[in-house]
Design a protein around this motif. Sequence first.
Motif, PDB file in Angstrom:
ATOM      1  N   UNK A  55      15.425  29.953  48.728  1.00  0.00           N
ATOM      2  CA  UNK A  55      15.517  31.211  49.087  1.00  0.00           C
ATOM      3  C   UNK A  55      16.704  31.346  49.710  1.00  0.00           C
ATOM      4  N   UNK A  56      17.141  32.778  49.752  1.00  0.00           N
ATOM      5  CA  UNK A  56      18.360  33.218  50.628  1.00  0.00           C
ATOM      6  C   UNK A  56      17.916  32.710  52.035  1.00  0.00           C
ATOM      7  N   UNK A  57      19.156  32.582  52.723  1.00  0.00           N
ATOM      8  CA  UNK A  57      19.216  32.425  54.083  1.00  0.00           C
ATOM      9  C   UNK A  57      19.053  33.347  54.873  1.00  0.00           C
ATOM     10  N   UNK A  58      18.635  33.298  56.060  1.00  0.00           N
ATOM     11  CA  UNK A  58      18.487  34.410  57.068  1.00  0.00           C
ATOM     12  C   UNK A  58      19.587  35.099  57.404  1.00  0.00           C
ATOM     13  N   UNK A  59      20.658  34.647  57.408  1.00  0.00           N
ATOM     14  CA  UNK A  59      21.976  34.965  57.896  1.00  0.00           C
ATOM     15  C   UNK A  59      22.844  35.622  56.560  1.00  0.00           C
ATOM     16  N   UNK A  60      22.300  35.686  55.513  1.00  0.00           N
ATOM     17  CA  UNK A  60      23.087  36.612  54.333  1.00  0.00           C
ATOM     18  C   UNK A  60      22.378  37.803  54.330  1.00  0.00           C
ATOM     19  N   UNK A  61      23.316  38.971  54.070  1.00  0.00           N
ATOM     20  CA  UNK A  61      22.965  40.163  53.954  1.00  0.00           C
ATOM     21  C   UNK A  61      21.635  40.542  52.825  1.00  0.00           C
ATOM     22  N   UNK A  62      21.213  41.451  52.828  1.00  0.00           N
ATOM     23  CA  UNK A  62      20.130  41.859  51.871  1.00  0.00           C
ATOM     24  C   UNK A  62      21.004  41.843  50.412  1.00  0.00           C
ATOM     25  N   UNK A  63      20.282  41.319  49.623  1.00  0.00           N
ATOM     26  CA  UNK A  63      21.044  41.137  48.023  1.00  0.00           C
ATOM     27  C   UNK A  63      20.835  42.435  47.570  1.00  0.00           C
ATOM     28  N   UNK A  64      21.682  42.664  46.611  1.00  0.00           N
ATOM     29  CA  UNK A  64      21.650  43.665  45.777  1.00  0.00           C
ATOM     30  C   UNK A  64      20.896  43.247  44.412  1.00  0.00           C
ATOM     31  N   UNK A  65      19.689  43.755  43.894  1.00  0.00           N
ATOM     32  CA  UNK A  65      18.933  43.157  42.854  1.00  0.00           C
ATOM     33  C   UNK A  65      19.143  44.407  41.728  1.00  0.00           C
ATOM     34  N   UNK A  66      19.657  43.897  40.451  1.00  0.00           N
ATOM     35  CA  UNK A  66      19.653  44.472  39.423  1.00  0.00           C
ATOM     36  C   UNK A  66      18.722  43.969  38.541  1.00  0.00           C
ATOM     37  N   UNK A  67      17.840  44.789  37.995  1.00  0.00           N
ATOM     38  CA  UNK A  67      16.585  44.598  37.345  1.00  0.00           C
ATOM     39  C   UNK A  67      16.647  45.067  35.864  1.00  0.00           C
ATOM     40  N   UNK A  68      16.240  44.522  34.608  1.00  0.00           N
ATOM     41  CA  UNK A  68      15.953  45.056  33.486  1.00  0.00           C
ATOM     42  C   UNK A  68      14.339  44.991  33.051  1.00  0.00           C
ATOM     43  N   UNK A  78      19.414  48.480  46.305  1.00  0.00           N
ATOM     44  CA  UNK A  78      20.369  48.064  47.341  1.00  0.00           C
ATOM     45  C   UNK A  78      19.502  47.741  48.681  1.00  0.00           C
ATOM     46  N   UNK A  79      19.898  46.860  49.633  1.00  0.00           N
ATOM     47  CA  UNK A  79      19.364  46.490  50.832  1.00  0.00           C
ATOM     48  C   UNK A  79      17.822  46.629  50.892  1.00  0.00           C
ATOM     49  N   UNK A  80      17.283  46.042  49.972  1.00  0.00           N
ATOM     50  CA  UNK A  80      15.810  45.873  50.075  1.00  0.00           C
ATOM     51  C   UNK A  80      15.165  47.155  49.754  1.00  0.00           C
ATOM     52  N   UNK A  81      15.874  48.042  49.151  1.00  0.00           N
ATOM     53  CA  UNK A  81      15.049  49.250  48.975  1.00  0.00           C
ATOM     54  C   UNK A  81      14.223  49.504  47.584  1.00  0.00           C
ATOM     55  N   UNK A  82      13.700  50.475  47.210  1.00  0.00           N
ATOM     56  CA  UNK A  82      13.023  50.576  46.006  1.00  0.00           C
ATOM     57  C   UNK A  82      14.114  50.774  44.814  1.00  0.00           C
TER      58      UNK A  82
END
Length: 144
Positions: A55-68, A78-82
């Motif tokens: 998993x991503x480490x705790x010191x990395x910023x929240x990821x941008x998740x692009x989904x299909x 973005x930033x753990x949003x919806x």
Amino acid sequence: MTEIIRKRQKRRPIAEMNVVPYIDVMLVLLIIFMVTAGLMSQGVEVELPTAQAETLGGDTPPPIVASVNREGQYFLAVDGGVDEEMSAVDLATLVAAHLQLDPDTPVLVRGDGDVNYAKVVQLMVLLQRAGVPSVGLMTQSPEE
């Protein structure tokens, strides 16, 4: 006999280097590099997950998740949003803008298991053109 000695003394060694073969080799190398450079820029670079993904480490910023999803629609979180549905152009614009603000933000791709593989590749190419240096693929951990 003096004539033979004179002929030998008149000849001087030629100290010129023939560079024609080197020019030929350089032209061949130039053509090879031009052809291979075009082939290398067409691929999509992706860091594929291993079987035991970390998993991503705790010191990395929240990821941008692009989904299909199954229907091939794009979503962005973005930033753990919806997840918000958007077009491919809007997704690329928002990702590029976010990466200009924070270039260390990781970018992840989440694709439905039943989606056409071409749609996932199109999403990765879209992210690459938006300036994403590397893309991570989200997986679901196997149940043990």
